[in-house]
Design a protein around this motif. Structure first.
Motif, PDB file in Angstrom:
ATOM      1  N   VAL A  18     -12.982 -38.598  -1.622  1.00  0.00           N
ATOM      2  CA  VAL A  18     -11.875 -37.278  -0.473  1.00  0.00           C
ATOM      3  C   VAL A  18     -10.714 -38.829  -0.273  1.00  0.00           C
ATOM      4  O   VAL A  18     -11.020 -39.899  -0.044  1.00  0.00           O
ATOM      5  CB  VAL A  18     -12.962 -36.827   1.253  1.00  0.00           C
ATOM      6  N   SER A  19      -9.300 -38.196  -0.377  1.00  0.00           N
ATOM      7  CA  SER A  19      -8.899 -39.632  -0.216  1.00  0.00           C
ATOM      8  C   SER A  19      -8.272 -39.481   1.082  1.00  0.00           C
ATOM      9  O   SER A  19      -8.137 -38.298   1.994  1.00  0.00           O
ATOM     10  CB  SER A  19      -7.248 -38.318  -0.686  1.00  0.00           C
ATOM     11  N   ASN A  20      -7.821 -40.524   1.597  1.00  0.00           N
ATOM     12  CA  ASN A  20      -7.446 -41.024   2.578  1.00  0.00           C
ATOM     13  C   ASN A  20      -5.760 -40.433   3.102  1.00  0.00           C
ATOM     14  O   ASN A  20      -5.441 -39.911   2.232  1.00  0.00           O
ATOM     15  CB  ASN A  20      -7.413 -42.400   2.812  1.00  0.00           C
ATOM     16  N   GLN A  21      -6.120 -39.980   4.400  1.00  0.00           N
ATOM     17  CA  GLN A  21      -4.644 -39.382   4.950  1.00  0.00           C
ATOM     18  C   GLN A  21      -3.702 -40.593   5.106  1.00  0.00           C
ATOM     19  O   GLN A  21      -4.736 -41.148   6.347  1.00  0.00           O
ATOM     20  CB  GLN A  21      -5.434 -38.212   6.194  1.00  0.00           C
ATOM     21  N   VAL A  22      -2.812 -40.839   5.103  1.00  0.00           N
ATOM     22  CA  VAL A  22      -1.848 -41.617   5.606  1.00  0.00           C
ATOM     23  C   VAL A  22      -0.577 -41.713   5.532  1.00  0.00           C
ATOM     24  O   VAL A  22       0.085 -41.344   4.917  1.00  0.00           O
ATOM     25  CB  VAL A  22      -1.632 -42.913   4.589  1.00  0.00           C
ATOM     26  N   GLU A  23      -0.459 -41.997   7.154  1.00  0.00           N
ATOM     27  CA  GLU A  23       1.092 -41.665   7.720  1.00  0.00           C
ATOM     28  C   GLU A  23       1.782 -42.926   8.034  1.00  0.00           C
ATOM     29  O   GLU A  23       0.882 -43.822   8.480  1.00  0.00           O
ATOM     30  CB  GLU A  23       1.292 -40.843   8.712  1.00  0.00           C
ATOM     31  N   THR A  24       2.921 -43.275   7.532  1.00  0.00           N
ATOM     32  CA  THR A  24       3.124 -44.688   8.431  1.00  0.00           C
ATOM     33  C   THR A  24       4.639 -44.153   8.833  1.00  0.00           C
ATOM     34  O   THR A  24       5.396 -43.159   8.567  1.00  0.00           O
ATOM     35  CB  THR A  24       4.555 -45.478   7.057  1.00  0.00           C
ATOM     36  N   SER A 177     -13.041 -40.181  13.774  1.00  0.00           N
ATOM     37  CA  SER A 177     -11.406 -40.353  14.409  1.00  0.00           C
ATOM     38  C   SER A 177     -10.000 -41.145  13.798  1.00  0.00           C
ATOM     39  O   SER A 177     -10.539 -41.270  12.297  1.00  0.00           O
ATOM     40  CB  SER A 177     -12.351 -41.990  15.000  1.00  0.00           C
ATOM     41  N   GLU A 178      -9.313 -41.101  14.255  1.00  0.00           N
ATOM     42  CA  GLU A 178      -8.038 -41.819  14.275  1.00  0.00           C
ATOM     43  C   GLU A 178      -8.610 -42.736  13.710  1.00  0.00           C
ATOM     44  O   GLU A 178      -8.786 -43.548  15.113  1.00  0.00           O
ATOM     45  CB  GLU A 178      -6.397 -41.117  14.900  1.00  0.00           C
ATOM     46  N   PHE A 179      -7.343 -43.640  12.870  1.00  0.00           N
ATOM     47  CA  PHE A 179      -7.280 -45.249  13.100  1.00  0.00           C
ATOM     48  C   PHE A 179      -5.834 -45.627  12.409  1.00  0.00           C
ATOM     49  O   PHE A 179      -4.446 -44.775  11.805  1.00  0.00           O
ATOM     50  CB  PHE A 179      -7.227 -45.820  10.909  1.00  0.00           C
ATOM     51  N   LEU A 180      -5.703 -46.429  13.965  1.00  0.00           N
ATOM     52  CA  LEU A 180      -4.382 -46.839  14.034  1.00  0.00           C
ATOM     53  C   LEU A 180      -3.865 -48.454  13.608  1.00  0.00           C
ATOM     54  O   LEU A 180      -4.569 -48.984  14.172  1.00  0.00           O
ATOM     55  CB  LEU A 180      -3.467 -46.477  15.706  1.00  0.00           C
ATOM     56  N   THR A 181      -2.987 -48.468  12.432  1.00  0.00           N
ATOM     57  CA  THR A 181      -3.216 -49.787  12.235  1.00  0.00           C
ATOM     58  C   THR A 181      -1.950 -50.398  11.851  1.00  0.00           C
ATOM     59  O   THR A 181      -0.545 -49.581  12.228  1.00  0.00           O
ATOM     60  CB  THR A 181      -3.836 -49.560  10.671  1.00  0.00           C
ATOM     61  N   PRO A 182      -1.881 -51.406  12.357  1.00  0.00           N
ATOM     62  CA  PRO A 182       0.118 -52.655  11.797  1.00  0.00           C
ATOM     63  C   PRO A 182       0.361 -52.017   9.837  1.00  0.00           C
ATOM     64  O   PRO A 182      -0.130 -51.174   9.126  1.00  0.00           O
ATOM     65  CB  PRO A 182      -0.560 -53.641  11.591  1.00  0.00           C
ATOM     66  N   LEU A 183       1.081 -51.959   9.560  1.00  0.00           N
ATOM     67  CA  LEU A 183       1.791 -51.765   8.371  1.00  0.00           C
ATOM     68  C   LEU A 183       1.352 -52.215   7.312  1.00  0.00           C
ATOM     69  O   LEU A 183       0.434 -53.619   7.784  1.00  0.00           O
ATOM     70  CB  LEU A 183       3.415 -51.914   8.440  1.00  0.00           C
ATOM     71  N   GLY A 184       1.495 -51.283   6.502  1.00  0.00           N
ATOM     72  CA  GLY A 184       0.077 -52.609   5.113  1.00  0.00           C
ATOM     73  C   GLY A 184      -1.710 -52.271   5.158  1.00  0.00           C
ATOM     74  O   GLY A 184      -1.854 -53.134   4.038  1.00  0.00           O
TER      75      GLY A 184
END
Length: 361
Positions: A18-24, A177-184
């Motif tokens: 299942v593809s990740n959902q990535v927001e920038t 859960s949501e994962f909040l991360t730095p860019l990249g």
């Protein structure tokens, strides 16, 4: 035939990831600093990359005995036994220190957040390689149960280093859960249905009733498998986090050296109620200037807490569950903090935790 077709369809679906959902998030008011290094372009850099004017430095007798720290050896395998001051700030945050940089934060409305959750040791094969060439290892830290993990609304990572992000832990945390991360950062996740938001400095995301802000730190990033290969040096961003709920704010610094970015954060978001600030990994006989550039000494941490106008500071990075990278012993940083706190006559209230302990603020 229909049954065979159905079984084939189910098997096909089961085998598909299942593809990740990535927001920038890079809003107009965000800050992104880039550099070219080692032949690679678009690498991230610190806002105050050349800063070196540290206000206070302990240069002798920095580790005197402390009556509030009991150890089984000299500054090694210790416990804080002192009394923390009563702090009635009604910030609405419950803080549990799991060890090293890992924290569990609960808010008054029932939400839960994790900072840099890392269990046990590094990802394989780095932990195996380190065991062959050094004594860097970690006593297992406090862990969360599966039911506790399931209650987590969001996980925030400060940067990609192995002691702050462990890929093996992702399967235990799960995809709810949501994962909040730095860019990249998203490229380092397995493609397995994770919801990831990559954020630039000074970007924000609403999670339930809590507004989460990603803020600068003075550090670096890399996750190399082979020494001297620089392909991923500073290819992912690094930083700290601010949780804001009902006007109250909790600050998590991430790994960082001291620089004016602390004053910038206070200028943008106001005074901090609760500050989680590192005090360790600054010591190096061979590279003292470089280590301090990317990790706060205890006196740097106290200056940072003053810059942020913290109502309470909780130190971290030392401890029996740390890796002792850039430290004399497991608790040398805490001994120095207690010494410098008195020497500097700091008016920032301290609340010292042992790994696994919690406090409501």
């Amino acid at each position: 035939m229909k049954k065979l077709a159905l079984l084939f369809s189910l098997a096909t679906l089961a085998g598909c990831s299942v593809s990740n959902q990535v927001e920038t998030l890079i809003p107009e008011n965000a800050v992104v600093k880039n550099k070219t290094t080692e032949g690679y372009t678009d690498r991230f850099k610190n806002i105050y990359d050349d800063f070196k004017d540290y206000p206070i430095t302990c240069d002798k007798d920095c580790y005197p005995p402390s009556p509030v720290i009991e150890c089984s050896a000299e500054m090694q395998n210790c416990a804080f036994t002192g009394s923390n001051p009563t702090i009635a700030i009604n910030a609405g945050f419950s803080v549990q220190w799991l060890g090293h940089a890992s924290f569990k934060i609960n808010t008054s409305n029932g939400q839960q957040f994790l900072f840099d959750p890392v269990s046990e040791d590094f990802d394989w094969p780095v932990n195996w390689a380190f065991s062959l060439v050094s004594d860097i290892s970690r006593t297992p830290n406090a862990t969360l149960t599966q039911s506790e993990l399931a209650e987590t609304d969001a996980i925030m990572y400060s940067h990609i280093h192995y002691d702050h992000f462990k890929k093996d832990d992702l399967s235990h945390i799960g995809q709810n859960s949501e994962f909040l991360t730095p860019l990249g950062f998203a490229d380092h996740f397995p493609n397995d249905g994770y919801k990831i938001t990559e954020m630039a400095w000074y970007s924000s995301k609403q999670v339930g009733e809590v507004n989460v802000h990603f803020v600068p730190a003075n550090h670096f990033s890399s996750r190399i498998m082979v020494p001297f290969i620089h392909e991923d040096h500073d290819a992912t961003l690094w930083g700290g986090w601010v949780l804001e709920h009902q006007g109250k704010k909790l600050f998590f610094a991430g790994d960082t050296g001291y620089s004016p970015h602390f004053k910038d954060i206070a200028s943008k978001y106001g005074n901090m109620d609760v500050c989680l600030i590192p005090i360790a990994s600054y010591h190096s006989e061979e590279h003292p200037k470089w280590y301090r550039k990317v990790h706060t000494t205890p006196e740097d941490a106290l200056i940072a807490a003053a810059d942020l106008n913290c109502k309470v500071m909780i130190p971290w990075g030392y401890g029996n569950s740390s890796w002792q990278m850039g430290d004399k012993t497991s608790h040398s940083a805490l001994f120095r903090l207690m010494h410098m706190y008195k020497k500097m006559n700091s008016n920032i209230p301290l609340h010292v935790l042992n790994e696994g302990e919690s406090v409501k603020l």
